[in-house]
Design a protein around this motif. Structure first.
Motif, PDB file in Angstrom:
ATOM      1  N   ALA A 172     -13.633 -38.484 -11.949  1.00  0.00           N
ATOM      2  CA  ALA A 172     -14.519 -37.659 -11.124  1.00  0.00           C
ATOM      3  C   ALA A 172     -13.698 -36.836 -10.129  1.00  0.00           C
ATOM      4  CB  ALA A 172     -15.532 -38.527 -10.390  1.00  0.00           C
ATOM      5  N   LEU A 173     -12.667 -37.444  -9.568  1.00  0.00           N
ATOM      6  CA  LEU A 173     -11.792 -36.721  -8.641  1.00  0.00           C
ATOM      7  C   LEU A 173     -11.084 -35.582  -9.358  1.00  0.00           C
ATOM      8  CD1 LEU A 173     -10.345 -36.326  -5.939  1.00  0.00           C
ATOM      9  CD2 LEU A 173      -8.678 -38.034  -6.694  1.00  0.00           C
ATOM     10  N   VAL A 174     -10.560 -35.837 -10.551  1.00  0.00           N
ATOM     11  CA  VAL A 174      -9.868 -34.800 -11.315  1.00  0.00           C
ATOM     12  C   VAL A 174     -10.830 -33.653 -11.640  1.00  0.00           C
ATOM     13  CG1 VAL A 174      -8.745 -34.276 -13.521  1.00  0.00           C
ATOM     14  CG2 VAL A 174      -8.117 -36.335 -12.262  1.00  0.00           C
ATOM     15  N   ARG A 175     -12.047 -33.975 -12.083  1.00  0.00           N
ATOM     16  CA  ARG A 175     -13.045 -32.931 -12.366  1.00  0.00           C
ATOM     17  C   ARG A 175     -13.345 -32.110 -11.122  1.00  0.00           C
ATOM     18  NH1 ARG A 175     -15.467 -36.941 -15.368  1.00  0.00           N
ATOM     19  NH2 ARG A 175     -16.884 -37.458 -13.676  1.00  0.00           N
ATOM     20  N   SER A 176     -13.549 -32.793 -10.011  1.00  0.00           N
ATOM     21  CA  SER A 176     -13.875 -32.109  -8.758  1.00  0.00           C
ATOM     22  C   SER A 176     -12.741 -31.181  -8.322  1.00  0.00           C
ATOM     23  CB  SER A 176     -14.158 -33.143  -7.672  1.00  0.00           C
ATOM     24  OG  SER A 176     -14.396 -32.509  -6.443  1.00  0.00           O
ATOM     25  N   MET A 177     -11.523 -31.685  -8.408  1.00  0.00           N
ATOM     26  CA  MET A 177     -10.364 -30.851  -8.037  1.00  0.00           C
ATOM     27  C   MET A 177     -10.254 -29.641  -8.954  1.00  0.00           C
ATOM     28  SD  MET A 177      -7.503 -33.737  -7.160  1.00  0.00           S
ATOM     29  CE  MET A 177      -6.219 -32.521  -7.170  1.00  0.00           C
ATOM     30  N   ALA A 178     -10.423 -29.842 -10.259  1.00  0.00           N
ATOM     31  CA  ALA A 178     -10.308 -28.737 -11.213  1.00  0.00           C
ATOM     32  C   ALA A 178     -11.349 -27.663 -10.934  1.00  0.00           C
ATOM     33  CB  ALA A 178     -10.455 -29.266 -12.635  1.00  0.00           C
ATOM     34  N   HIS A 179     -12.575 -28.069 -10.686  1.00  0.00           N
ATOM     35  CA  HIS A 179     -13.630 -27.092 -10.431  1.00  0.00           C
ATOM     36  C   HIS A 179     -13.452 -26.410  -9.080  1.00  0.00           C
ATOM     37  CE1 HIS A 179     -15.829 -27.687 -14.106  1.00  0.00           C
ATOM     38  NE2 HIS A 179     -15.542 -28.961 -13.995  1.00  0.00           N
ATOM     39  N   THR A 180     -12.960 -27.135  -8.093  1.00  0.00           N
ATOM     40  CA  THR A 180     -12.682 -26.526  -6.788  1.00  0.00           C
ATOM     41  C   THR A 180     -11.576 -25.488  -6.916  1.00  0.00           C
ATOM     42  OG1 THR A 180     -13.376 -28.491  -5.583  1.00  0.00           O
ATOM     43  CG2 THR A 180     -11.893 -26.983  -4.428  1.00  0.00           C
ATOM     44  N   LEU A 181     -10.496 -25.855  -7.613  1.00  0.00           N
ATOM     45  CA  LEU A 181      -9.389 -24.906  -7.794  1.00  0.00           C
ATOM     46  C   LEU A 181      -9.811 -23.710  -8.637  1.00  0.00           C
ATOM     47  CD1 LEU A 181      -6.511 -27.467  -8.337  1.00  0.00           C
ATOM     48  CD2 LEU A 181      -6.840 -25.987  -6.339  1.00  0.00           C
ATOM     49  N   ALA A 182     -10.603 -23.944  -9.678  1.00  0.00           N
ATOM     50  CA  ALA A 182     -11.064 -22.840 -10.528  1.00  0.00           C
ATOM     51  C   ALA A 182     -11.894 -21.847  -9.723  1.00  0.00           C
ATOM     52  CB  ALA A 182     -11.875 -23.377 -11.698  1.00  0.00           C
ATOM     53  N   GLY A 183     -12.616 -22.333  -8.743  1.00  0.00           N
ATOM     54  CA  GLY A 183     -13.409 -21.461  -7.892  1.00  0.00           C
ATOM     55  C   GLY A 183     -12.578 -20.581  -6.980  1.00  0.00           C
ATOM     56  N   ARG A 184     -11.308 -20.895  -6.855  1.00  0.00           N
ATOM     57  CA  ARG A 184     -10.398 -20.115  -6.008  1.00  0.00           C
ATOM     58  C   ARG A 184      -9.569 -19.123  -6.814  1.00  0.00           C
ATOM     59  NH1 ARG A 184     -13.199 -22.992  -3.350  1.00  0.00           N
ATOM     60  NH2 ARG A 184     -12.738 -24.152  -1.499  1.00  0.00           N
ATOM     61  N   ILE A 185      -9.774 -19.108  -8.141  1.00  0.00           N
ATOM     62  CA  ILE A 185      -9.009 -18.246  -9.036  1.00  0.00           C
ATOM     63  C   ILE A 185      -9.961 -17.207  -9.615  1.00  0.00           C
ATOM     64  CG2 ILE A 185      -7.641 -18.198 -11.164  1.00  0.00           C
ATOM     65  CD1 ILE A 185      -6.990 -21.160 -10.625  1.00  0.00           C
ATOM     66  N   ARG A 186      -9.480 -15.982  -9.749  1.00  0.00           N
ATOM     67  CA  ARG A 186     -10.315 -14.937 -10.349  1.00  0.00           C
ATOM     68  C   ARG A 186     -10.791 -15.379 -11.724  1.00  0.00           C
ATOM     69  NH1 ARG A 186      -6.224 -10.929  -8.045  1.00  0.00           N
ATOM     70  NH2 ARG A 186      -4.973 -11.701  -9.757  1.00  0.00           N
ATOM     71  N   ALA A 187     -12.031 -15.092 -12.036  1.00  0.00           N
ATOM     72  CA  ALA A 187     -12.623 -15.506 -13.317  1.00  0.00           C
ATOM     73  C   ALA A 187     -11.803 -15.006 -14.500  1.00  0.00           C
ATOM     74  CB  ALA A 187     -14.057 -15.012 -13.415  1.00  0.00           C
ATOM     75  N   SER A 188     -11.220 -13.829 -14.388  1.00  0.00           N
ATOM     76  CA  SER A 188     -10.435 -13.264 -15.494  1.00  0.00           C
ATOM     77  C   SER A 188      -9.129 -14.007 -15.720  1.00  0.00           C
ATOM     78  CB  SER A 188     -10.134 -11.783 -15.225  1.00  0.00           C
ATOM     79  OG  SER A 188      -9.347 -11.660 -14.049  1.00  0.00           O
ATOM     80  N   GLU A 189      -8.730 -14.859 -14.779  1.00  0.00           N
ATOM     81  CA  GLU A 189      -7.446 -15.534 -14.880  1.00  0.00           C
ATOM     82  C   GLU A 189      -7.553 -17.043 -15.087  1.00  0.00           C
ATOM     83  OE1 GLU A 189      -5.334 -14.374 -11.393  1.00  0.00           O
ATOM     84  OE2 GLU A 189      -4.886 -12.414 -12.197  1.00  0.00           O
ATOM     85  N   ARG A 190      -8.739 -17.604 -15.068  1.00  0.00           N
ATOM     86  CA  ARG A 190      -8.838 -19.042 -15.200  1.00  0.00           C
ATOM     87  C   ARG A 190      -9.204 -19.447 -16.620  1.00  0.00           C
ATOM     88  NH1 ARG A 190     -13.358 -18.896 -11.306  1.00  0.00           N
ATOM     89  NH2 ARG A 190     -15.170 -18.422 -12.547  1.00  0.00           N
ATOM     90  N   SER A 191      -8.906 -20.679 -16.923  1.00  0.00           N
ATOM     91  CA  SER A 191      -9.207 -21.222 -18.233  1.00  0.00           C
ATOM     92  C   SER A 191     -10.707 -21.305 -18.413  1.00  0.00           C
ATOM     93  CB  SER A 191      -8.589 -22.607 -18.357  1.00  0.00           C
ATOM     94  OG  SER A 191      -9.067 -23.250 -19.498  1.00  0.00           O
ATOM     95  N   PRO A 192     -11.211 -20.944 -19.585  1.00  0.00           N
ATOM     96  CA  PRO A 192     -12.651 -21.077 -19.814  1.00  0.00           C
ATOM     97  C   PRO A 192     -13.107 -22.538 -19.793  1.00  0.00           C
ATOM     98  CG  PRO A 192     -11.516 -20.458 -21.838  1.00  0.00           C
ATOM     99  CD  PRO A 192     -10.507 -20.405 -20.719  1.00  0.00           C
TER     100      PRO A 192
END
Length: 83
Positions: A60-80
Protein backbone atom coordinates in the motif's frame (compact mmCIF):
# COMPACT_ATOMS: atom_id res chain seq x y z
CA UNK A 1 -1.93 -4.19 -18.64
CA UNK A 2 0.43 -7.03 -19.37
CA UNK A 3 0.60 -9.39 -16.39
CA UNK A 4 4.12 -10.47 -17.37
CA UNK A 5 5.37 -6.90 -16.97
CA UNK A 6 3.47 -5.69 -13.94
CA UNK A 7 3.41 -6.60 -10.27
CA UNK A 8 0.04 -8.11 -9.40
CA UNK A 9 0.02 -6.58 -5.91
CA UNK A 10 0.88 -3.00 -6.78
CA UNK A 11 -0.01 -2.72 -10.46
CA UNK A 12 3.39 -1.13 -11.09
CA UNK A 13 6.00 -2.28 -13.57
CA UNK A 14 8.00 -5.27 -12.40
CA UNK A 15 11.68 -5.74 -13.26
CA UNK A 16 10.94 -7.08 -16.76
CA UNK A 17 8.52 -4.25 -17.45
CA UNK A 18 10.93 -1.66 -16.13
CA UNK A 19 13.82 -2.97 -18.23
CA UNK A 20 11.66 -2.97 -21.37
CA UNK A 21 10.34 0.53 -20.70
CA UNK A 22 13.78 1.90 -19.74
CA UNK A 23 15.34 0.50 -22.90
CA UNK A 24 12.61 2.02 -25.08
CA UNK A 25 12.92 5.39 -23.32
CA UNK A 26 16.72 5.37 -23.65
CA UNK A 27 16.43 4.73 -27.40
CA UNK A 28 13.85 7.49 -27.72
CA UNK A 29 16.02 9.94 -25.79
CA UNK A 30 18.97 9.17 -28.06
CA UNK A 31 16.86 9.41 -31.21
CA UNK A 32 15.49 12.83 -30.34
CA UNK A 33 18.70 14.00 -28.63
CA UNK A 34 16.90 14.54 -25.33
CA UNK A 35 18.02 13.93 -21.79
CA UNK A 36 16.63 11.04 -19.79
CA UNK A 37 16.18 11.11 -16.03
CA UNK A 38 15.76 8.03 -13.88
CA UNK A 39 15.08 8.33 -10.16
CA UNK A 40 15.68 5.61 -7.63
CA UNK A 41 14.01 6.05 -4.28
CA UNK A 42 14.94 4.15 -1.16
CA UNK A 43 12.51 4.09 1.73
CA UNK A 44 14.33 3.97 5.05
CA UNK A 45 12.79 1.45 7.38
CA UNK A 46 10.71 -0.25 4.68
CA UNK A 47 11.77 -3.73 5.74
CA UNK A 48 10.97 -2.97 9.37
CA UNK A 49 7.58 -1.57 8.33
CA UNK A 50 6.66 -4.72 6.41
CA UNK A 51 7.97 -6.93 9.20
CA UNK A 52 5.86 -5.12 11.76
CA UNK A 53 2.69 -4.39 9.79
CA UNK A 54 2.78 -6.96 6.99
CA UNK A 55 3.37 -7.13 3.28
CA UNK A 56 0.00 -5.59 2.41
CA UNK A 57 0.96 -2.42 4.28
CA UNK A 58 4.26 -2.26 2.43
CA UNK A 59 2.51 -2.70 -0.90
CA UNK A 60 0.00 0.00 0.00
CA UNK A 61 2.89 2.35 0.78
CA UNK A 62 4.56 1.58 -2.56
CA UNK A 63 1.27 2.20 -4.43
CA UNK A 64 0.70 5.45 -2.57
CA UNK A 65 4.23 6.68 -3.26
CA UNK A 66 4.00 5.75 -6.95
CA UNK A 67 0.71 7.57 -7.42
CA UNK A 68 1.92 10.61 -5.47
CA UNK A 69 5.09 10.81 -7.56
CA UNK A 70 3.17 10.25 -10.81
CA UNK A 71 1.00 13.22 -9.91
CA UNK A 72 4.11 15.39 -9.85
CA UNK A 73 5.23 14.35 -13.35
CA UNK A 74 3.75 15.66 -16.59
CA UNK A 75 1.24 13.17 -18.00
CA UNK A 76 3.21 12.98 -21.26
CA UNK A 77 6.28 11.78 -19.37
CA UNK A 78 4.95 9.25 -16.90
CA UNK A 79 4.40 5.56 -17.28
CA UNK A 80 0.84 4.63 -18.22
CA UNK A 81 1.04 2.01 -15.48
CA UNK A 82 0.80 4.68 -12.74
CA UNK A 83 -1.35 7.17 -14.63
Amino acid sequence: MDAARTDASTGLLNEAGFRERATAEAYRARRYERTLTVACIEVDGFRALTSRFGRATGEALVRSMAHTLAGRIRASERSPVVA
